[in-house]
Structures are given as structure tokens and as C-alpha cells.
Design an enzyme around this catalytic site. Structure first.
Site, PDB file in Angstrom:
ATOM      1  N   HIS A   1       0.804  -1.280   0.064  1.00  0.00           N
ATOM      2  CA  HIS A   1      -0.048   0.190  -0.117  1.00  0.00           C
ATOM      3  C   HIS A   1       0.862   1.248  -0.138  1.00  0.00           C
ATOM      4  O   HIS A   1       0.603   2.280   0.310  1.00  0.00           O
ATOM      5  CB  HIS A   1      -0.953  -0.122   1.279  1.00  0.00           C
ATOM      6  CG  HIS A   1      -1.831  -1.165   1.202  1.00  0.00           C
ATOM      7  ND1 HIS A   1      -2.590  -1.702   2.393  1.00  0.00           N
ATOM      8  CD2 HIS A   1      -2.424  -1.802   0.152  1.00  0.00           C
ATOM      9  CE1 HIS A   1      -3.135  -2.717   1.901  1.00  0.00           C
ATOM     10  NE2 HIS A   1      -3.292  -2.722   0.740  1.00  0.00           N
TER      11      HIS A   1
ATOM     12  N   SER B   1      -2.549  -9.656  10.866  1.00  0.00           N
ATOM     13  CA  SER B   1      -3.238  -9.070   9.910  1.00  0.00           C
ATOM     14  C   SER B   1      -4.508  -9.860   9.884  1.00  0.00           C
ATOM     15  O   SER B   1      -4.705 -11.101   9.959  1.00  0.00           O
ATOM     16  CB  SER B   1      -2.859  -8.983   8.279  1.00  0.00           C
ATOM     17  OG  SER B   1      -3.698  -8.697   7.516  1.00  0.00           O
TER      18      SER B   1
END
Length: 310
Positions: free
Chosen positions: A157, A257
Site C-alpha cells: 500500500h 493481519s
């Protein structure tokens, strides 16, 4: 090729050991019990059998460095406030939204940019040095893996330490932009509040009315953090590059995550299609729990620090 591993089972009998997370960093780490010895043995076996390990890391790794995440129960940004992260479309279309974003980011930058890698980041870097870790994909934008010395790394990202011009595509350092902010706003200032996962802080609209935002010094275009805002998508070339690294690997380890965002979850689906063994280290549930042969519930640093890359 899928390794001949059995389906692994997690047992919950706790083993007391000192946490690797400094007490001052625990504010953003969800409460959890200590991982038991048997599940750690199973994870050790998982890592030992892998020869080219593919690792996906998320915000749960950085909470142990004092950076909050969005989704953690009770301590994440969504649980603590009604604020939501910047949307890509809003940033692009609204000069006022960009002014607000950059003012908040300016205030929070000094604190955010000073965060340091924790024990989990250091372990993963050591695994790379010893040839265990083939590739690491992080969904985080905080540069902590880079600070730890990770080389075989994709920042899926992007990274808040870089700035991109939406006009000409020029990349520059966020520190340089901070100096330009100071030059343009010599008398502007306010105290930083809570810092978000992308370095944003919480300021009221009236506090940012007179904040001046520079343009690209190459073409005069709009400056944006070189990160994937919510509502935007990861570049196709980056996605293909990560798929190629996954294809070279023989096992997948998810660290910190929930995989709620598809941009990361897609690689677990691809691993499943390839019948690759998957292990997960995370405090809460994840979107890929049903794909994992092993799930270890615990803090990333506490768990990884006792696993050896044999």
C-alpha cells in the site's frame, strides 16, 4: 508444491513468559493470552519445513511499536473514535480535504516518523538474512520493515515516507515536504492529538483554515502521500510482482493481519489455489482462518521471537 504437513491444531494451555512488547506500547495492542507451548512447537515445525517462506504482515505488527491500527477490538481507531481514514476520491477532488489532511499529517509527522521497529520486525529481517524468508509483503505504510533492514520487501500500500505528484509522478521524500510546510507556515502550529495508522492526527476544521499546502516543485501538481488510500486500488504491476514472488515460495505465514482488505487477502486465495500450506499469527480472527493449517493467537513479537529459522 505443497509440503506434506498434517492439519495442525491449536491448544490453549497458557505458558507464562515475559512479553516482548514494552509496557508503553501496549495501549494499541488488544488483550490476549500467551500462546501455549504446543502451538509454538507446531509453528516452529511449520517454519523449519519451509525453504522459501512468503510472509504477509499487517497493522497488528506495528501496534507493538506504538502505532494504532484501524480494526482491533477495543483499541483500534474504529473502536475509539468516529473518525474514518481519508478516501482517495475525496483527496483528489477537494482542495479543502487535502488542506485538512496535510495539516493533520504535518502536526503528526514528527511523532509518527520516529516510531521504531519492534522485535517482530527484527526477527523477520534476521530470517531474510539467513535465507529462510523469500519475500515479505507488508500492508503497512509506516516504513518499519525498511527501518529494520528488510530488503526482500514489497510495501503493498505504499509508504508515508514518500510523496508523489499526481500530475507528473515525481517522487520525493516526506521529510523534504515537512521542511516546505514549515517554510510556508512559520507561525502555524497546534498540538498533536492521537495519531492514526497513516500519520494523521485529529484536528478540528477551524484549526486548519489558514494552513498552506505546497504544490509539486516540478510541475505544480497535487502532492499526495505515496500510499493507497481507501477506495483506491494497488497498481496491477505491483500485484503481479507479488504473485510472482508467491509462486516462487513454498509456504505462507501471515503476521498481524486480519486480511479484511482484499488487496492482501487475494494472496491467501492464490496460495490456497496452489495448495500451499498457510500459518497465521494474529490476536483476532482473520478472513483467511479457514485457509490456514495453523493459527497461533498471540502478540507477534512474543511468538516470532521464540521461533528459529532452522
Amino acid at each position: 508444491m505443497r509440503l506434506p504437513w498434517q492439519t495442525l491444531t491449536l491448544h490453549r494451555a497458557p505458558v507464562r513468559r515475559a512479553s516482548s512488547v514494552p509496557a508503553g506500547m501496549l495501549n494499541f495492542v488488544p488483550a490476549c493470552s500467551t500462546a501455549d507451548a504446543h502451538s509454538l512447537d507446531l509453528l516452529q515445525d511449520f517454519v523449519s519445513r519451509a525453504r522459501r517462506l512468503f510472509v504477509i504482515s499487517g497493522a497488528g505488527l506495528s501496534t507493538e511499536s506504538g502505532i494504532p491500527d484501524y480494526r482491533s477490538e477495543g483499541v483500534g481507531l474504529y473502536a475509539r473514535t468516529s473518525r474514518r481514514p481519508m478516501q482517495h476520491a475525496e483527496f483528489v477532488r477537494s482542495a479543502k480535504s487535502r488542506q485538512r489532511y496535510w495539516a493533520r499529517n504535518f502536526v503528526g509527522w514528527t511523532q509518527f516518523s520516529c516510531h521504531q521497529p519492534n522485535s517482530a520486525h527484527r526477527v523477520l529481517q534476521q530470517w531474510e538474512e539467513r535465507g529462510k524468508l523469500h519475500w515479505l509483503v507488508t500492508q503497512n505504510v509506516d516504513a518499519l520493515h525498511s527501518k529494520a533492514g528488510q530488503k526482500r520487501l514489497t510495501e503493498l500500500h505504499g509508504c508515508t515516507h514518500r510523496v508523489i505528484c499526481l500530475g507528473c509522478g515525481a517522487i520525493s521524500a516526506r521529510e523534504e515536504l515537512q521542511r516546505r510546510f514549515v517554510s510556508l507556515n512559520p507561525d502555524w502550529g497546534t498540538q498533536a492529538g492521537a495519531v492514526a495508522p497513516d500519520g494523521d492526527v485529529f484536528l478540528e476544521d477551524e484549526q486548519v483554515l489558514h494552513f498552506r499546502v505546497p504544490s509539486c516543485d516540478v510541475c505544480g501538481g497535487i502532492l499526495k502521500p505515496e500510499v493507497t488510500f481507501f477506495g483506491d486500488s494497488v497498481k496491477k504491476g505491483t500485484v503481479q510482482f507479488v504473485h510472482d514472488r508467491l509462486a516462487e515460495s513454498d509456504a505462507v505465514l501471515v503476521v498481524g493481519s486480519s486480511l479484511q482488505v482484499y488487496s492482501g487477502y487475494r494472496f491467501l486465495l492464490a496460495a490456497s489455489d496452489r495448495k500451499m500450506p498457510v500459518a497465521i499469527v494474529n490476536i483476532g480472527t482473520t478472513r483467511a482462518d479457514h485457509l490456514a493449517e495453523l493459527k497461533v493467537i498471540g502478540r507477534c513479537g512474543d511468538v516470532l521471537s521464540v521461533i528459529h529459522p532452522l
